[in-house]
Design a protein around this motif. Structure first.
Motif, PDB file in Angstrom:
ATOM      1  N   ASP A  55       0.763  -1.301  -0.090  1.00 50.97           N
ATOM      2  CA  ASP A  55       0.080  -0.191   0.017  1.00 50.97           C
ATOM      3  C   ASP A  55       0.954   1.315   0.065  1.00 50.97           C
ATOM      4  OD1 ASP A  55       0.823   0.386   2.836  1.00 50.97           O
ATOM      5  OD2 ASP A  55      -1.175   1.214   3.296  1.00 50.97           O
ATOM      6  N   GLU A  56       0.095   2.368  -0.046  1.00 55.14           N
ATOM      7  CA  GLU A  56       0.908   3.690  -0.297  1.00 55.14           C
ATOM      8  C   GLU A  56       2.178   4.063   0.978  1.00 55.14           C
ATOM      9  OE1 GLU A  56      -0.278   4.751  -3.621  1.00 55.14           O
ATOM     10  OE2 GLU A  56       0.908   6.211  -2.394  1.00 55.14           O
ATOM     11  N   THR A  57       1.879   3.825   2.026  1.00 50.98           N
ATOM     12  CA  THR A  57       2.696   3.943   3.098  1.00 50.98           C
ATOM     13  C   THR A  57       3.970   3.164   2.892  1.00 50.98           C
ATOM     14  OG1 THR A  57       0.962   3.847   4.373  1.00 50.98           O
ATOM     15  CG2 THR A  57       2.701   4.485   5.561  1.00 50.98           C
ATOM     16  N   GLU A  58       3.944   1.718   2.389  1.00 55.01           N
ATOM     17  CA  GLU A  58       4.962   0.819   2.331  1.00 55.01           C
ATOM     18  C   GLU A  58       5.656   1.341   0.929  1.00 55.01           C
ATOM     19  OE1 GLU A  58       3.110  -2.650   2.305  1.00 55.01           O
ATOM     20  OE2 GLU A  58       3.408  -3.092   4.136  1.00 55.01           O
ATOM     21  N   MET A 105       9.682   3.321  12.204  1.00 53.80           N
ATOM     22  CA  MET A 105       9.092   3.807  13.436  1.00 53.80           C
ATOM     23  C   MET A 105       7.926   4.705  13.463  1.00 53.80           C
ATOM     24  SD  MET A 105      12.604   4.046  15.628  1.00 53.80           S
ATOM     25  CE  MET A 105      13.180   2.536  16.678  1.00 53.80           C
ATOM     26  N   GLN A 106       8.270   5.794  12.442  1.00 53.64           N
ATOM     27  CA  GLN A 106       7.180   6.779  12.365  1.00 53.64           C
ATOM     28  C   GLN A 106       5.977   6.089  11.995  1.00 53.64           C
ATOM     29  OE1 GLN A 106       8.728   9.634   9.576  1.00 53.64           O
ATOM     30  NE2 GLN A 106       9.757  10.572  10.959  1.00 53.64           N
ATOM     31  N   THR A 107       5.862   5.250  10.945  1.00 53.90           N
ATOM     32  CA  THR A 107       4.481   4.597  10.311  1.00 53.90           C
ATOM     33  C   THR A 107       4.113   3.661  11.758  1.00 53.90           C
ATOM     34  OG1 THR A 107       5.729   4.617   8.502  1.00 53.90           O
ATOM     35  CG2 THR A 107       3.445   3.454   8.672  1.00 53.90           C
ATOM     36  N   LEU A 108       4.843   3.159  12.448  1.00 54.19           N
ATOM     37  CA  LEU A 108       4.581   2.351  13.505  1.00 54.19           C
ATOM     38  C   LEU A 108       3.465   3.208  14.596  1.00 54.19           C
ATOM     39  CD1 LEU A 108       7.092  -0.355  13.948  1.00 54.19           C
ATOM     40  CD2 LEU A 108       4.671  -0.559  13.173  1.00 54.19           C
ATOM     41  N   ARG A 109       4.245   4.311  14.989  1.00 52.40           N
ATOM     42  CA  ARG A 109       3.695   5.269  15.815  1.00 52.40           C
ATOM     43  C   ARG A 109       2.416   5.778  15.090  1.00 52.40           C
ATOM     44  NH1 ARG A 109       7.733   9.199  16.340  1.00 52.40           N
ATOM     45  NH2 ARG A 109       9.239   7.741  16.716  1.00 52.40           N
TER      46      ARG A 109
END
Lengths: 228, 201
Positions: A155-158, B187-191
């Motif tokens: 997805d986009e974030t990845e 880490m940012q995404t996990l947060r």
């Protein structure tokens, strides 16, 4: 959790676009359109007079406001339903997230701000970490920039994370060779000038990862690069 | 003295009033090389030189055949002018590298201690003084093995990521630099994904 870079981040806005079910009393769609919501969304409400609670799919950012005003309840979206959760628990790497929602993780974060669901949080957490690891492995074999089957499931974030990883893995150092090394058996001539990415001779042709626990069937004694 | 020629580096674009992007969190290759060339290395002069007084320090006098410790940038400069030769650091001899490779293979989740700039210094020394190094092929093989094993360990470390705390000992600066955007972004995404847990801290 909002951070400074989220404030102007278009991905943040788009994450809230996902449709979510709201079960509530019928509302006046004209009032919505007057508020500034687009006509397409506003017409989702219908003006029937009955007191039944109806479920409607509206964008998340509208739904949140309804819920805060007490006009309805949020329903669990289908993309976080039981089948998807089980799939993610079983094998997070191969689940096709794009067909669920292109902003799966971002929307998941927003949804978890409103709703307390520790099980969903844990599933998203673990699956993201496993998929990041799998992305690194995938990029290791020279797949940077190509639209492979694996990439189409992200997805986009990845994908944003992947572009950072690609840039980094292309740094050449130690006498001019990069990190994209094919694993498997390299014959001694391949390692002659250590700057060459060597492919195995009638071996696994680089399919086995370096340091994989599986034994390479065609083990040559002259420089197989597995960790064992 | 540009040592990294023709190597594409990520473009650092800075716009006003913006939080720096992840690409700016990492050092460019040339910046890391600059920092690495400040480490001391043993140098054996072949011709006499008086004391050199520079802003960053005073070096010398160089009287052969006495070996001295000088920063790598100075050693390379003198080497290019044929004023001496650079001796291989102790950790970079073929035996020491073979031992490091063994140590890396022995311990699973732990990195063995090695010079924090080992990647950059070894690259520079092989490039510039390659012909003077004995057992060059073995050294190159050991370096390659070392790099692979450590990178493999780092990849395994990605699976144990959490948004709050990460501690690993004995990572070299180059390895940290390479892995930093990956870890920071993850880490940012996990947060973001898990807001309840992170506010509980």
């Amino acid at each position: 959790m909002q951070s400074a870079e989220d404030f102007m981040d278009p991905d943040d806005f788009l994450a809230e676009e996902a449709a979510i079910g709201v079960k509530g009393l019928p509302f006046d769609s004209q009032a919505l359109i007057n508020m500034g919501v687009s006509e397409q969304v506003g017409e989702m409400g219908n003006n029937n007079e009955s007191e039944e609670r109806v479920e409607r799919q509206i964008p998340y950012w509208v739904a949140i406001k309804f819920v805060q005003k007490g006009l309805g309840e949020l329903q669990m979206p289908k993309i976080f339903g039981r089948p998807v959760r089980n799939a993610l628990k079983a094998d997070p790497v191969h689940v096709n997230l794009v067909e669920q929602d292109p902003r799966f993780f971002a929307f998941g974060g927003k949804f978890l701000e409103a709703v307390e669901d520790p099980e969903l949080a844990e599933v998203l957490d673990k699956s993201y970490v496993q998929r990041t690891r799998a992305t690194l492995d995938h990029l290791e074999y020279g797949a940077a920039g190509k639209e492979t089957v694996f990439v189409s499931k992200m997805d986009e974030t990845e994908r944003q994370g992947m572009s950072h990883q690609e840039n980094i893995l292309n740094y050449p150092y130690i006498y001019g060779y990069t990190f994209t090394v094919l694993g498997g058996c390299g014959d001694s001539q391949g390692i002659q000038d250590v700057g060459i990415q060597s492919e195995g001779i009638d071996g696994c042709k680089g399919k086995k990862m370096i340091g994989s626990e599986e034994e390479c069937g065609n083990r040559k004694n002259n420089g197989c690069r597995s960790l064992s | 003295m540009v040592l990294a020629n023709d190597i594409p580096e990520p473009v650092h674009i800075k716009l006003d009033n913006q939080v720096p992007t992840l690409q700016e969190y990492s050092y460019a290759l040339s910046e890391l090389e600059f920092l690495a060339t400040q480490s001391l290395v043993r140098f054996e002069p072949t011709s006499a030189l008086p004391v050199v007084k520079l802003i960053c320090g005073t070096y010398g006098p160089f009287s052969p055949p006495r070996k001295t410790y000088v920063p790598l940038w100075l050693a390379l400069c003198l080497y290019e002018h044929d004023r001496g030769r650079i001796l291989l650091p102790e950790w970079m001899t073929a035996e020491a590298l073979a031992k490091s490779v063994e140590e890396e293979q022995k311990f699973e989740g732990v990195f063995s201690s090695i010079h924090p700039h080992w990647m950059v210094i070894s690259k520079i020394l092989i490039e510039k003084t390659g012909q003077d190094i004995p057992n060059l092929e073995e050294i190159k093989k050991s370096l390659q093995r070392l790099k692979e094993i450590r990178w493999e360990k780092m990849r395994r470390g990605v699976s144990e990521l959490n948004p709050y705390h990460l501690q690993t000992n004995n990572l070299s600066y180059m390895e940290i630099n390479l892995i930093r955007p990956v870890f920071v972004k993850a880490m940012q995404t996990l947060r973001k994904i898990n807001p309840a847990e992170s506010t509980a801290l």
